[in-house]
Design an enzyme around this catalytic site. Structure first.
Site, PDB file in Angstrom:
ATOM      1  N   ASP A 305       0.857  -1.180   0.000  1.00 49.27           N
ATOM      2  CA  ASP A 305       0.000   0.000   0.000  1.00 49.27           C
ATOM      3  C   ASP A 305       0.888   1.224   0.000  1.00 49.27           C
ATOM      4  O   ASP A 305       1.866   1.290   0.732  1.00 49.27           O
ATOM      5  CB  ASP A 305      -0.883   0.001   1.254  1.00 49.27           C
ATOM      6  CG  ASP A 305      -2.058  -0.922   1.057  1.00 49.27           C
ATOM      7  OD1 ASP A 305      -2.549  -1.016  -0.088  1.00 49.27           O
ATOM      8  OD2 ASP A 305      -2.472  -1.563   2.035  1.00 49.27           O
ATOM      9  N   THR A 379     -18.619  23.820  -0.743  1.00 46.41           N
ATOM     10  CA  THR A 379     -17.596  24.735  -1.273  1.00 46.41           C
ATOM     11  C   THR A 379     -16.308  23.997  -1.590  1.00 46.41           C
ATOM     12  O   THR A 379     -15.558  24.368  -2.478  1.00 46.41           O
ATOM     13  CB  THR A 379     -17.271  25.828  -0.254  1.00 46.41           C
ATOM     14  OG1 THR A 379     -16.742  25.195   0.920  1.00 46.41           O
ATOM     15  CG2 THR A 379     -18.508  26.603   0.119  1.00 46.41           C
ATOM     16  N   SER A 382     -11.552  25.750   2.351  1.00 55.36           N
ATOM     17  CA  SER A 382     -11.556  26.287   3.708  1.00 55.36           C
ATOM     18  C   SER A 382     -10.832  27.622   3.662  1.00 55.36           C
ATOM     19  O   SER A 382     -10.228  27.965   2.634  1.00 55.36           O
ATOM     20  CB  SER A 382     -10.852  25.311   4.664  1.00 55.36           C
ATOM     21  OG  SER A 382      -9.499  25.172   4.272  1.00 55.36           O
ATOM     22  N   LYS A 393      -8.538  28.508   0.425  1.00 50.13           N
ATOM     23  CA  LYS A 393      -7.665  27.521  -0.245  1.00 50.13           C
ATOM     24  C   LYS A 393      -8.457  26.250  -0.504  1.00 50.13           C
ATOM     25  O   LYS A 393      -9.399  25.925   0.229  1.00 50.13           O
ATOM     26  CB  LYS A 393      -6.409  27.236   0.588  1.00 50.13           C
ATOM     27  CG  LYS A 393      -6.623  26.431   1.863  1.00 50.13           C
ATOM     28  CD  LYS A 393      -5.272  26.021   2.453  1.00 50.13           C
ATOM     29  CE  LYS A 393      -5.356  24.815   3.382  1.00 50.13           C
ATOM     30  NZ  LYS A 393      -5.860  25.045   4.721  1.00 50.13           N
ATOM     31  N   ASP A 516      -5.723  -3.995   6.209  1.00 48.39           N
ATOM     32  CA  ASP A 516      -6.344  -3.860   7.527  1.00 48.39           C
ATOM     33  C   ASP A 516      -7.862  -3.773   7.465  1.00 48.39           C
ATOM     34  O   ASP A 516      -8.546  -4.108   8.403  1.00 48.39           O
ATOM     35  CB  ASP A 516      -5.774  -2.663   8.290  1.00 48.39           C
ATOM     36  CG  ASP A 516      -5.853  -1.372   7.486  1.00 48.39           C
ATOM     37  OD1 ASP A 516      -6.400  -1.411   6.363  1.00 48.39           O
ATOM     38  OD2 ASP A 516      -5.381  -0.342   7.984  1.00 48.39           O
TER      39      ASP A 516
END
Lengths: 680, 582, 189
Positions: A305, A379, A382, A393, A516
């Site tokens: 992974d 949106t 933030s 951004k 996992d």
């Protein structure tokens, strides 16, 4: 990896040695010995010489000290082999004792018809629901169905920092014997008494349920076959000796037999296997069977992974690219401000980068009129409104939309910067101030240090690494290139993973992977080596054939190395054992016949003093070499990441040629000592 | 040891090398039913044979069926030979009017020729008729060789195939081995041999008048010499090319009518190694790893050179116990140990032949091994004891060395940190078990039979040479039998009930009890998946592997037989050096 | 199983005819056409009488002939019972036999060429080494009353060098040499 220190524990731990010495004697039980054909033959030989010795005394025949010494050393040979096995088991047993303490009886708060009932944990059955509060032990393995808690799992993992366990998702599994530190959780029990993870773990580290692995079985057949060949050679030697007019005593014949049969590897074989498992345990990995460890050595393809294995779990800001009209510092400033309230690792990394690059300190916003805009699904941005500045951004499309609303377009330079970052596998984050694009933050997956070298080593050993990631192919390709993996699977779903494993296996390859989540379970079960993370779900842990208690997927590489080391140790000691025989012949054959045919002393190349000292030296060497090699058997031969050809040459030189020469020196030395001490 | 001697050895070696590739390719092609230049001739005959014998050539066999067909054929053809031997006085082509052979001798001989051993407990020119030679003995020279090659090909298929249940069709393989290879080559080779002076007629024995009649010590006058005749060349060709080794005459390839010139000698030696050497190339080609084929070839070649050199050295030095003789090599004589050797071959031509015949399970001799120097004779014995895998018998050498390869891969394979695999096939418990069975059978037969024979006074009476050499004689006999070699320390009188029977069993078990586990491995390997090769794969195509393979062969052989060798040839050598005679 | 039995019987019959009968007879036919004398054993005739095969040794005794090697075939050079002595190098019989032969052959104290006192493998070795021939040269010349040089040139003429220059060892065919002696320098008695 807090337990790594443990593996450095001296091989000759006094407590373990003491216990092993006692166990060695118990293991003399013929029923136990029979499982090891080579050493069983030695035991029969020892019994035979003992009987002859005793009968000799009873009939008043005074045996020489020679017969007595031979008999004693034959017994030592058996004992040393038993001791080696007991030593290997010793560390596991010590660990099992610790685990048993955790298993000690606890009281469970069983939830039945809305009432809490106090029952012994041993009474719990699958499907029962229990409640555990702060300070209490979790009475059995299970899934949290309600609540969140911090849990101390040190009893199992050795890791003292508490971990968070919560209902739902991939962090819901709890293990019996661990302790709740805060809050309260409701747990559905998933195992019956005696079948819990802790039970399994105890029996695994103790080696109680240890079964011979396929390769061990095959090797045992080889050793049994060699033993039969040598049995033939020695039994028929007597008629030849009679023909030649030089019949031999049983003591000498048994000595020859014991020296020839592969006692070195026969005596150390099970110790090597146990020690291999034990080495995994020292790395905090539990293998459910020895077969899994062997398979690890054979792995052709590693599925890794990306996140957590190849890269650190989180992306980090590495660069500020200003838009036209802005300076780097301005971008950094805006980005930092917008991230001050952002507690995600990405957000924090932006704050840190701005500080490192431009000396911008995180400001105390209490003095300002600051209004944070949190990230929303609508949106997808933030930001912060501060002193009339409106900073946002977010991902490029989200910010572009925001700019459009303000009548601005994304400048071409910014778009180019965004594409450039995406092409190198990074994640671009566009920062806008007051409706204008200010610049781009380059968030980057950070490839773990040294991983590239690791993969190069694996490649040299013929192991292909495949990176699994949910990223888009472009990003994935860039990271794959940087990390040096051989291949990657982008936008991977669990089904893709499964398909890849089956494809590899259809070409005869062995595949190892980590996982996992519950949706990893089928792939974990399909893979030849499936290492589940201890933090993972119960389903994942049950599907795999290994569990990493540290939940560190990078460890898969070490698991492969341990598997290889185990197999190499077996091969090296087998080769060593067989090569040893040449010298023993040169010690014993002239000793047997030089009395009748002094010319045969020409074969006594070691110039051993007397026939007795020659035979005795060989027998003693044969016994002592087992003890001498115990550390090697337990630690494993030194491991190098080399191509098979290079490894073969190296090990052949060390253990083949070394095995040929060492006994010539050893036997000669013992002969000198024996002669000097007038023992023979 | 002379320059010419070395040159002869070198030329021989290069000739073997040069033959490997063309023969190897040819065999791989016709066994895999690819087109060959010989198809127009052989294919029609093949079709007729399948029609007559009701063989379905499309049918593929599992290893069990393959083995059953092979055993059935061996039993039936062995019975036929037994009948020929017992009833030859009722059959044609018996100009000397020889009676039927005794039951124990017939059993021994039938077992011997069926197993490609060609141990001969009889004197052919005073025992067997021309028909028995042609249709009984030479016939088995063909088919036992064809069976051996078929088995080797089946084993190679087992390695080359994957996830398959079958390993070929026994009838087709043995028919093709015969029609495409053995028969055409032998027709040509026998004519070449005749051109050198090997007999080929059906005349009764010829009586000639001696130039100088001889009077023996008891006054009897001998004035004639009876020359044995017969269809020798046709048998000689397949005897060598099929690594059978059973002589048309008692003296075998030492007889001037079987091996008249140094050139015929050279060609006969070359014929011994031709197919076995070619099969290594076939192995490489069919398994897709030509370099592996060469690695195996190299291991064999080195063992051959080491053995050959040692024998040459030992025989060149002559017997220190003889006095008043000139054993020096000079321009006008070979010197060395000439007892039991022919002048025209010299020491080099004899030592090389002896090495080749024992490396391969041929057993033809052009000099008497019993009269070799102790160490020279020991090398010949060791060649057999190693399992005759130095090129080895046709087919038998190949499957013999494959067993050793499996063992090598298993012992050393672990040292590269993977469970053992051979050309992509995992070597697991079942394969090891079968390989150990195949390896065990030889020491079991050889050591146990020898041990019984050396303590039983009546069995000891057969010994011709007392002292340590007597032990070697009996040991050599059972080694030669179990290894299906057929050469002998021929002083031993083996035509007794005990030796005929035990050696018969020795030969049958030595062949078939090794073949069955071998086929089991082939079948099992064919079933497995093939793991693709990577840098982490155990290398089987490198010099390291060749060295390793040699070491395993030597160590296994040495460890098994060290005690008896030290009481036999080694002791004899040391005592001889000390001036002792027996 | 039954099918295999039928196959086995039929295969045995068919291949026996092909390989055991047709093949050797065919080779015999070809050989008789191409190399008749060789295929029949290179019989030498003198005055119409068959007196031996060119490549099969014969016993010779007495000083006037070159001696062949000792033979263990039957009672010596029994061409219907070929074979060697099979004596091991440490066998006292071999040592004593060689001692006797050395006594019989030795000239002065010169060591005897080894092939002249050791039995060949076939017992029918037609050859001796040139050394063994030269060793007997003086005796033969003397007993026939002819100069040694005549015998020497005869030996030289009958010495066969290594085939193709490197195969085998040079050798002298005893029967041919003795026949040449008889032809050129007959013994008058």
């Amino acid at each position: 990896m807090t337990k790594r220190g443990k593996s450095k524990r001296a091989v000759w731990d006094l407590k373990i040695v003491r216990r092993a010495a006692v166990d060695a004697i118990w293991k003399l039980n013929p029923q136990t010995m029979m499982r090891n054909p080579v050493m069983f033959v030695v035991e029969i030989g020892s019994v035979l010489t003992t009987v002859l010795l005793v009968r000799g005394y009873r009939h008043g025949l005074l045996h020489s000290g020679f017969s007595l010494q031979i008999t004693v050393w034959l017994w030592f040979t058996v004992l040393f082999a038993n001791f080696a096995e007991a030593m290997a088991e010793g560390r596991g047993k010590a660990q099992a004792d610790t685990l048993r303490k955790a298993k000690s009886e606890t009281i469970a708060n069983l939830l039945r018809d809305g009432h809490i009932e106090q029952v012994a944990s041993a009474k719990l059955r699958t499907g029962d629901v229990v409640v555990a509060s702060a300070g209490e032990f979790i009475p059995g393995d299970g899934e949290i169905i309600e609540g969140v808690a911090s849990v101390d799992e040190s009893a199992i993992t050795g890791e003292s920092a508490p971990v968070i366990r919560e209902a739902g998702g991939d962090r819901s599994a709890v293990t019996g014997g661990t302790r709740v530190l805060s809050d309260q959780i409701k747990v559905r029990i998933t195992s019956n008494p005696g079948e819990t993870f802790l039970d399994r773990m105890i029996s695994l580290v103790e080696g109680a349920s240890r079964q011979k692995t396929p390769n061990e079985i095959a090797l045992n057949i080889l050793l049994a076959g060699l033993t039969i060949i040598f049995l033939l050679a020695v039994v028929t030697l007597q008629p030849f000796a009679i023909y030649s007019g030089a019949p031999q005593t049983v003591f000498v014949l048994v000595s020859l037999l014991v020296c020839l049969i592969p006692t070195t590897i026969g005596g150390l074989l099970s110790a090597i296997g146990i020690a291999g498992m034990d080495r995994l345990i020292q790395h905090n990995v539990l293998a459910m069977s020895g077969r899994a460890v062997e398979a690890a050595g054979d792995v052709n393809t590693l599925l890794l992974d990306k996140t957590g294995t190849i890269t650190f779990g989180n992306r980090q800001a590495t660069e500020f690219v200003p838009a036209p009209g802005f300076t780097g510092e301005q971008v950094a400033d805006a980005a930092q401000l917008s991230s001050l309230a952002d507690e995600t690792p990405e957000g924090r990394s932006i704050v840190v980068l701005a500080k490192e690059k431009y000396g911008l300190r995180g400001r105390d916003l209490a003095t300002h009129e600051a209004h944070f805009i949190p990230f929303t699904a609508q949106t997808r941005m933030s930001g912060i409104n501060l002193d009339g500045r409106e900073i946002r951004k977010g991902a490029v499309d989200a910010v572009a939309r925001y700019l459009e609303q303000n009548g601005n377009a994304l400048p071409a330079d910014v778009r180019a910067a965004v594409e450039k970052i995406a092409n190198t596998g990074g994640t671009p984050l566009v920062v806008a101030e007051n409706g204008r694009a200010a610049g781009v933050v380059h968030l980057k997956d950070i490839v773990k240090g040294g991983i590239r070298e690791r993969f190069a080593q694996l490649r040299a050993m013929g192991i292909r690494t495949v990176m699994i990631t949910g990223d888009n192919p472009l990003t994935a390709a860039a990271i794959a290139r940087e990390a040096g993996v051989d291949d990657f699977l982008a936008e991977a779903t669990p089904e893709d993973k499964m398909r890849l494993i089956k494809h590899e296996q259809s070409q005869g390859k062995l595949v190892a992977m980590t996982g996992d989540g519950t949706n990893d379970a089928p792939a974990l079960a399909q893979a030849d080596v499936g290492m589940a993370m201890n933090t993972g779900t119960q389903a994942a842990k049950e599907a795999g054939n290994m569990v990493d208690l540290d939940s560190n997927p990078t460890k898969l590489i070490e698991v492969v190395e341990i598997g290889k080391q185990l197999l190499m140790t077996r091969g090296a000691l087998t080769t060593f054992s067989i090569s040893n025989d040449v010298a023993k012949y040169f010690a014993i054959i002239p000793a047997m016949f030089s009395g009748t045919f002094p010319v045969l002393n020409a074969l006594n190349v070691m110039h051993l003093r007397t026939p007795q000292s020659a035979v005795l030296s060989a027998v003693i060497f044969n016994a002592l070499i087992i003890v001498a090699l115990i550390p090697l058997a337990l630690r494993g031969v030194s491991y190098r990441a080399l191509s098979a050809e290079a490894l073969l040459r190296r090990n052949l030189f060390l253990y083949g040629l070394g095995g040929l020469i060492a006994p010539f020196i050893g036997i000669k030395l013992i002969d000198v000592l024996l002669t000097a001490s007038h023992l023979a | 040891m002379t320059a010419q001697g070395w040159f002869q050895i070198s030329v021989f070696f290069l000739a073997v090398l040069a033959l490997a590739k063309p023969l190897g390719i040819y065999m791989a092609r016709f066994f895999e039913h690819e087109r060959t230049f010989f198809d127009p001739v052989a294919r029609p005959v093949e079709r007729i044979i399948y029609k007559l014998t009701r063989v379905d050539e499309q049918h593929e066999m599992r290893w069990t069926e393959y083995g059953a067909a092979m055993l059935m054929f061996s039993v039936v053809s062995m019975l036929l030979l037994y009948v020929f031997l017992r009833l030859q006085h009722f059959l044609p082509l018996n100009p000397q009017g020889f009676p039927g052979a005794a039951p124990d001798l017939s059993f021994n001989t039938a077992a011997s020729f069926t197993t490609n051993t060609n141990w001969q407990a009889y004197v052919p020119e005073t025992t067997v008729s021309y028909l028995t030679q042609m249709a009984g003995l030479a016939y088995h020279n063909f088919v036992s060789a064809a069976v051996g090659i078929a088995l080797a090909i089946a084993f190679i298929r087992g390695i080359a195939r994957h996830e398959r249940e079958t390993i070929g069709n026994f009838w087709v393989d043995m028919t093709r081995a015969t029609l495409w290879l053995l028969l055409p080559v032998c027709i040509g080779f026998s004519i070449v041999l005749v051109s050198q002076g090997v007999l080929q007629n059906l005349k009764p024995y010829q009586t000639v008048k001696l130039v100088q009649p001889q009077r023996s010590a008891d006054g009897k006058v001998t004035s004639t010499q009876t020359l044995a005749m017969g269809p020798v060349a046709s048998q000689e060709a397949i005897k060598m090319f099929g690594t059978n080794g059973g002589g048309f005459f008692n003296a075998n390839s030492a007889h001037p009518f079987e091996n008249p010139t140094p050139l015929s000698n050279f060609l006969e030696m070359l014929a011994i190694f031709a197919i076995p050497s070619g099969l290594t190339y076939t192995l490489g080609r069919m398994t897709g790893s030509q370099r592996h084929g060469w690695a195996v070839w190299s291991a064999m070649a080195v063992l051959f050179l080491v053995g050959g050199t040692t024998v040459y050295w030992a025989e060149s030095h002559g017997n220190p116990l003889l006095h008043g003789v000139d054993e020096q090599h000079t321009a006008s004589q070979s010197g060395g140990n000439m007892e039991g050797k022919e002048v025209r071959f010299g020491i080099a031509g004899s030592a090389l032949f002896a090495t080749a015949t024992t490396d391969a399970s041929c057993g033809a001799v052009n000099s008497m091994h019993d009269s070799y120097m102790p160490l020279g004779g020991m090398v010949l014995l060791v060649n057999i004891l190693l399992g005759e895998v130095v090129f080895g018998g046709v087919g038998a050498g190949m499957y013999g060395i494959l067993i050793f390869i499996i063992l090598t891969v298993f012992i050393a394979g672990l040292m590269v940190g993977r469970t053992p695999e051979y050309l992509g096939k995992k070597i697991e418990a079942y394969d090891v078990k079968m390989a150990m069975l195949a390896i065990l059978i030889l020491p079991l037969l050889i050591l146990v039979f020898t041990a019984i024979s050396v303590v039983w006074p009546s069995f000891l009476a057969s010994i011709a040479n007392p002292g340590p050499h007597g032990l070697s004689e009996i040991f050599y006999a059972f080694a030669s039998g179990a290894g299906n070699n057929g050469s002998a320390f021929a002083g031993l009188n083996a035509n007794t009930l005990w030796y005929n029977t035990t050696l018969g069993v020795d030969m049958l078990f030595g062949r078939f009890l090794m073949i069955i586990p071998m086929l089991a491995i082939a079948g099992n390997l064919a079933r497995k998946k093939t793991v693709p090769a990577s840098p982490g794969t155990f290398p089987v195509a490198t010099p390291t592997f060749a060295v390793l393979l040699m070491s395993v062969i030597l160590v296994v052989g040495a460890l098994t037989y060290f005690p008896v060798l030290s009481l036999g040839p080694v002791l004899e050598h040391l005592l001889m050096a000390a001036g002792k005679v027996f | 199983m039954k099918k295999h039995f039928v196959n086995a019987v039929l295969m045995t019959v068919v291949t026996t005819v092909l390989l055991g009968i047709v093949y050797p007879l065919a080779v015999t036919a070809i050989a008789q056409v191409l190399f008749r004398s060789k295929a029949d054993g290179q019989i030498i005739y003198r005055n119409g009488q068959a007196i031996g095969s060119r490549i099969i040794g014969q016993p010779f005794t007495g000083p006037e002939y070159f001696h062949s090697r000792p033979s263990a075939a039957g009672d010596g050079y029994d061409a219907a019972q070929s074979g060697g002595s099979n004596l091991s190098p440490t066998n006292h019989i071999l040592v004593e036999d060689v001692e006797k032969r050395v006594k019989a052959e030795q000239v002065g104290s010169n060591p005897v060429p080894i092939d002249l006192v050791t039995a060949s493998a076939s017992g029918l070795d037609p050859d001796i080494s040139p050394a063994a021939a030269y060793y007997q040269m003086a005796r033969v010349a003397h007993s026939r009353g002819i100069p040694e040089s005549a015998v020497q040139s005869l030996i030289e003429r009958h010495t066969q060098r290594r085939q193709l220059g490197f195969l085998g060892a040079s050798h002298v065919n005893v029967l041919e040499l003795n026949l040449a002696l008889d032809r050129l320098y007959p013994v008058h008695n």
